[in-house]
Scaffold this motif. Structure first.
Motif, PDB file in Angstrom:
ATOM      1  N   ARG A  29       0.840  -1.205   0.000  1.00  0.00           N
ATOM      2  CA  ARG A  29       0.000   0.000   0.000  1.00  0.00           C
ATOM      3  C   ARG A  29       0.868   1.246   0.000  1.00  0.00           C
ATOM      4  NH1 ARG A  29      -4.533   2.207  -1.760  1.00  0.00           N
ATOM      5  NH2 ARG A  29      -5.350   3.806  -0.357  1.00  0.00           N
ATOM      6  N   ALA A  30       1.945   1.231   0.747  1.00  0.00           N
ATOM      7  CA  ALA A  30       2.856   2.377   0.777  1.00  0.00           C
ATOM      8  C   ALA A  30       3.475   2.615  -0.600  1.00  0.00           C
ATOM      9  CB  ALA A  30       3.944   2.164   1.820  1.00  0.00           C
ATOM     10  N   ASP A  31       3.829   1.535  -1.306  1.00  0.00           N
ATOM     11  CA  ASP A  31       4.374   1.674  -2.662  1.00  0.00           C
ATOM     12  C   ASP A  31       3.377   2.367  -3.583  1.00  0.00           C
ATOM     13  OD1 ASP A  31       6.704   0.401  -1.910  1.00  0.00           O
ATOM     14  OD2 ASP A  31       6.127  -1.554  -2.724  1.00  0.00           O
ATOM     15  N   VAL A  32       2.102   1.984  -3.454  1.00  0.00           N
ATOM     16  CA  VAL A  32       1.054   2.583  -4.287  1.00  0.00           C
ATOM     17  C   VAL A  32       0.894   4.065  -3.974  1.00  0.00           C
ATOM     18  CG1 VAL A  32      -1.455   2.628  -4.629  1.00  0.00           C
ATOM     19  CG2 VAL A  32      -0.215   0.458  -4.724  1.00  0.00           C
ATOM     20  N   ILE A  33       0.877   4.402  -2.702  1.00  0.00           N
ATOM     21  CA  ILE A  33       0.706   5.796  -2.289  1.00  0.00           C
ATOM     22  C   ILE A  33       1.823   6.670  -2.860  1.00  0.00           C
ATOM     23  CG2 ILE A  33       0.879   7.313  -0.272  1.00  0.00           C
ATOM     24  CD1 ILE A  33      -0.735   5.188   1.263  1.00  0.00           C
ATOM     25  N   LEU A  34       3.043   6.188  -2.798  1.00  0.00           N
ATOM     26  CA  LEU A  34       4.163   6.971  -3.316  1.00  0.00           C
ATOM     27  C   LEU A  34       4.161   7.010  -4.847  1.00  0.00           C
ATOM     28  CD1 LEU A  34       7.023   5.886  -0.886  1.00  0.00           C
ATOM     29  CD2 LEU A  34       5.600   7.950  -0.808  1.00  0.00           C
ATOM     30  N   ALA A  35       3.755   5.918  -5.474  1.00  0.00           N
ATOM     31  CA  ALA A  35       3.717   5.895  -6.945  1.00  0.00           C
ATOM     32  C   ALA A  35       2.763   6.939  -7.490  1.00  0.00           C
ATOM     33  CB  ALA A  35       3.314   4.500  -7.431  1.00  0.00           C
ATOM     34  N   ARG A  36       1.700   7.222  -6.776  1.00  0.00           N
ATOM     35  CA  ARG A  36       0.721   8.203  -7.238  1.00  0.00           C
ATOM     36  C   ARG A  36       1.312   9.605  -7.375  1.00  0.00           C
ATOM     37  NH1 ARG A  36      -4.028   5.966  -3.258  1.00  0.00           N
ATOM     38  NH2 ARG A  36      -4.948   4.454  -4.720  1.00  0.00           N
ATOM     39  N   THR A  37       2.393   9.887  -6.671  1.00  0.00           N
ATOM     40  CA  THR A  37       3.002  11.217  -6.757  1.00  0.00           C
ATOM     41  C   THR A  37       3.828  11.395  -8.022  1.00  0.00           C
ATOM     42  OG1 THR A  37       5.066  10.614  -5.602  1.00  0.00           O
ATOM     43  CG2 THR A  37       3.182  11.249  -4.232  1.00  0.00           C
ATOM     44  N   ALA A  38       4.156  10.286  -8.686  1.00  0.00           N
ATOM     45  CA  ALA A  38       5.096  10.383  -9.804  1.00  0.00           C
ATOM     46  C   ALA A  38       4.630   9.687 -11.069  1.00  0.00           C
ATOM     47  CB  ALA A  38       6.455   9.794  -9.390  1.00  0.00           C
ATOM     48  N   ALA A  39       3.442   9.082 -11.059  1.00  0.00           N
ATOM     49  CA  ALA A  39       2.976   8.326 -12.220  1.00  0.00           C
ATOM     50  C   ALA A  39       1.469   8.464 -12.368  1.00  0.00           C
ATOM     51  CB  ALA A  39       3.358   6.848 -12.073  1.00  0.00           C
ATOM     52  N   THR A  40       1.003   8.147 -13.554  1.00  0.00           N
ATOM     53  CA  THR A  40      -0.435   8.141 -13.824  1.00  0.00           C
ATOM     54  C   THR A  40      -1.017   6.800 -13.418  1.00  0.00           C
ATOM     55  OG1 THR A  40      -0.178   9.670 -15.681  1.00  0.00           O
ATOM     56  CG2 THR A  40      -2.199   8.347 -15.607  1.00  0.00           C
ATOM     57  N   GLU A  41      -2.100   6.826 -12.656  1.00  0.00           N
ATOM     58  CA  GLU A  41      -2.731   5.616 -12.136  1.00  0.00           C
ATOM     59  C   GLU A  41      -3.949   5.253 -12.982  1.00  0.00           C
ATOM     60  OE1 GLU A  41      -4.821   4.101  -7.936  1.00  0.00           O
ATOM     61  OE2 GLU A  41      -4.105   6.167  -8.172  1.00  0.00           O
ATOM     62  N   THR A  42      -4.028   3.993 -13.378  1.00  0.00           N
ATOM     63  CA  THR A  42      -5.173   3.499 -14.144  1.00  0.00           C
ATOM     64  C   THR A  42      -5.687   2.216 -13.516  1.00  0.00           C
ATOM     65  OG1 THR A  42      -4.242   4.406 -16.197  1.00  0.00           O
ATOM     66  CG2 THR A  42      -6.002   2.781 -16.403  1.00  0.00           C
ATOM     67  N   THR A  43      -6.959   2.177 -13.219  1.00  0.00           N
ATOM     68  CA  THR A  43      -7.565   0.980 -12.635  1.00  0.00           C
ATOM     69  C   THR A  43      -8.043   0.058 -13.741  1.00  0.00           C
ATOM     70  OG1 THR A  43      -8.272   2.213 -10.678  1.00  0.00           O
ATOM     71  CG2 THR A  43      -9.355   0.113 -11.096  1.00  0.00           C
ATOM     72  N   LEU A  44      -7.510  -1.149 -13.761  1.00  0.00           N
ATOM     73  CA  LEU A  44      -7.914  -2.165 -14.725  1.00  0.00           C
ATOM     74  C   LEU A  44      -8.738  -3.223 -13.993  1.00  0.00           C
ATOM     75  CD1 LEU A  44      -4.478  -2.540 -16.567  1.00  0.00           C
ATOM     76  CD2 LEU A  44      -6.408  -1.073 -17.204  1.00  0.00           C
ATOM     77  N   ALA A  45      -9.247  -4.173 -14.742  1.00  0.00           N
ATOM     78  CA  ALA A  45     -10.123  -5.179 -14.133  1.00  0.00           C
ATOM     79  C   ALA A  45      -9.410  -5.962 -13.037  1.00  0.00           C
ATOM     80  CB  ALA A  45     -10.643  -6.123 -15.207  1.00  0.00           C
ATOM     81  N   GLY A  46      -8.153  -6.319 -13.258  1.00  0.00           N
ATOM     82  CA  GLY A  46      -7.448  -7.157 -12.295  1.00  0.00           C
ATOM     83  C   GLY A  46      -6.161  -6.573 -11.777  1.00  0.00           C
ATOM     84  N   ALA A  47      -5.988  -5.260 -11.894  1.00  0.00           N
ATOM     85  CA  ALA A  47      -4.745  -4.641 -11.426  1.00  0.00           C
ATOM     86  C   ALA A  47      -4.877  -3.126 -11.468  1.00  0.00           C
ATOM     87  CB  ALA A  47      -3.565  -5.077 -12.285  1.00  0.00           C
ATOM     88  N   THR A  48      -3.926  -2.464 -10.843  1.00  0.00           N
ATOM     89  CA  THR A  48      -3.796  -1.011 -10.950  1.00  0.00           C
ATOM     90  C   THR A  48      -2.456  -0.724 -11.600  1.00  0.00           C
ATOM     91  OG1 THR A  48      -5.100  -0.668  -8.939  1.00  0.00           O
ATOM     92  CG2 THR A  48      -3.758   1.174  -9.699  1.00  0.00           C
ATOM     93  N   ALA A  49      -2.490  -0.029 -12.725  1.00  0.00           N
ATOM     94  CA  ALA A  49      -1.269   0.252 -13.478  1.00  0.00           C
ATOM     95  C   ALA A  49      -0.762   1.654 -13.170  1.00  0.00           C
ATOM     96  CB  ALA A  49      -1.531   0.114 -14.974  1.00  0.00           C
ATOM     97  N   PHE A  50       0.551   1.768 -13.006  1.00  0.00           N
ATOM     98  CA  PHE A  50       1.210   3.055 -12.825  1.00  0.00           C
ATOM     99  C   PHE A  50       2.206   3.245 -13.961  1.00  0.00           C
ATOM    100  CE2 PHE A  50      -0.281   2.002  -8.606  1.00  0.00           C
ATOM    101  CZ  PHE A  50      -0.812   3.208  -8.179  1.00  0.00           C
ATOM    102  N   ILE A  51       2.090   4.401 -14.634  1.00  0.00           N
ATOM    103  CA  ILE A  51       2.929   4.646 -15.802  1.00  0.00           C
ATOM    104  C   ILE A  51       3.381   6.104 -15.816  1.00  0.00           C
ATOM    105  CG2 ILE A  51       3.004   4.724 -18.335  1.00  0.00           C
ATOM    106  CD1 ILE A  51       0.963   2.497 -18.399  1.00  0.00           C
ATOM    107  N   ASN A  52       4.659   6.303 -16.117  1.00  0.00           N
ATOM    108  CA  ASN A  52       5.196   7.635 -16.377  1.00  0.00           C
ATOM    109  C   ASN A  52       6.034   7.527 -17.639  1.00  0.00           C
ATOM    110  OD1 ASN A  52       6.687  10.037 -16.499  1.00  0.00           O
ATOM    111  ND2 ASN A  52       6.691  10.274 -14.279  1.00  0.00           N
ATOM    112  N   THR A  53       5.472   7.953 -18.755  1.00  0.00           N
ATOM    113  CA  THR A  53       6.158   7.797 -20.040  1.00  0.00           C
ATOM    114  C   THR A  53       7.412   8.656 -20.140  1.00  0.00           C
ATOM    115  OG1 THR A  53       4.703   9.484 -21.014  1.00  0.00           O
ATOM    116  CG2 THR A  53       4.036   7.177 -21.256  1.00  0.00           C
ATOM    117  N   ALA A  54       7.529   9.680 -19.308  1.00  0.00           N
ATOM    118  CA  ALA A  54       8.721  10.517 -19.313  1.00  0.00           C
ATOM    119  C   ALA A  54       9.867   9.883 -18.531  1.00  0.00           C
ATOM    120  CB  ALA A  54       8.400  11.897 -18.737  1.00  0.00           C
ATOM    121  N   ARG A  55       9.553   8.823 -17.762  1.00  0.00           N
ATOM    122  CA  ARG A  55      10.570   8.133 -16.953  1.00  0.00           C
ATOM    123  C   ARG A  55      10.464   6.628 -17.179  1.00  0.00           C
ATOM    124  NH1 ARG A  55       9.119  11.480 -11.362  1.00  0.00           N
ATOM    125  NH2 ARG A  55       9.268  13.557 -12.315  1.00  0.00           N
ATOM    126  N   PRO A  56      10.664   6.188 -18.406  1.00  0.00           N
ATOM    127  CA  PRO A  56      10.401   4.781 -18.739  1.00  0.00           C
ATOM    128  C   PRO A  56      11.311   3.782 -18.029  1.00  0.00           C
ATOM    129  CG  PRO A  56      11.527   5.898 -20.543  1.00  0.00           C
ATOM    130  CD  PRO A  56      11.120   6.960 -19.570  1.00  0.00           C
TER     131      PRO A  56
END
Length: 279
Positions: A29-56
């Motif tokens: 949960r802590a990883d998710v909370i911190l990821a939200r500050t630096a990546a775009t969050e998308t809720t999928l059917a079976g997962a939550t994806a975090f992506i930052n295309t500027a920091r691949p």
């Protein structure tokens, strides 16, 4: 060192009434909370994806969390949807983090078929007793990281650049990510300074009655001088004042870091693993 019992921490099986599995979920949960500050969050059917295309290349900005198999679907479907989502952005999913503490057999098989392999196991450690470290050198000052945020960039760059063979682009991306984490109000960050220079940092993500210690770092030139010990002592004092019931952290087992944590009163509760993308 002098032993001092910390009354807010109870048993090794999940301090303050938390099971070991619940503590693993808190780490994630802590990883998710911190990821939200630096990546775009998308809720999928079976997962939550975090992506930052500027920091691949920054793994903690590009991963899948809370991976599970919803009723009416399959593990293969979940991994297929994840792959399609990341492929659309042109960024690779660096690792998978399961919703539960353990990986179901069907998810393991689907992850392997999708090109992931079991990563090195991490140890979840719980503060089971409080050990008062020896006093830090008088020249060492511990202050909130946000108060000296202007100086943090140089500290992170000094730590990161040698690790990645002087890669300036990756160093800049990782440094920006750690600075982004300071935007999270549940993160308490502290730095140690000697002669005005930042030489170490430690952070705590406050999840209510669980505190997750994260990102304990010391400049190599100051290793062995009590910097990490003093910072951790300060973080634990802060957790006590905040009435945090369980203080936990994640580290690689049988390392200098894990041995330091044991000296400060942490005990290993269990191990868990991520599934990482094969290079």
């Amino acid at each position: 060192m002098r032993l001092m019992e910390l009354p807010i921490v109870t048993t090794l099986s999940g301090g303050a009434g938390h099971s070991a599995a619940a503590l693993v979920r808190a780490i994630k949960r802590a990883d998710v909370i911190l990821a939200r500050t630096a990546a775009t969050e998308t809720t999928l059917a079976g997962a939550t994806a975090f992506i930052n295309t500027a920091r691949p290349e920054v793994h903690i900005c590009n991963f899948a969390a809370e991976v599970h198999v919803p009723t009416g679907t399959t593990a293969t479907d979940v991994l297929g949807e994840l792959r399609e989502h990341f492929d659309q952005t042109g960024v690779a999913c660096a690792f998978l983090q399961a919703h539960n503490a353990d990986w179901p057999v069907d998810l393991v098989k689907a992850a392997e078929e999708a090109g992931y392999t079991r990563g090195q196991e991490a140890a979840l450690m719980l503060l089971s007793r409080r050990v008062s470290p020896t006093q830090a050198a008088p020249a060492m000052q511990i202050v909130p990281a946000r108060a000296v945020q202007r100086d943090l960039r140089a500290f992170h760059e000094t730590l990161i650049r040698p690790t990645f063979n002087g890669d300036d682009a990756l160093t800049a991306q990782l440094t920006a990510t750690f600075l982004d984490h300071l935007d999270e109000p549940r993160l308490e960050a502290f730095v140690a300074r000697i002669d005005g220079q930042i030489v170490g940092q430690a952070t705590l993500v406050n999840l209510g009655d669980i505190g997750v210690i994260d990102n304990v770092q010391t400049l190599p030139d100051y290793s062995g001088r009590g910097v990490a010990t003093a910072l951790l002592g300060h973080v634990l004092d802060h957790a006590t004042r905040a009435q945090v019931g369980s203080v936990i952290l994640e580290c690689l087992p049988n390392t200098p870091a894990s041995r330091l944590y044991e000296k400060l009163g942490f005990s290993e509760v269990r191990r868990f693993a991520k599934w990482i993308r094969k290079d």
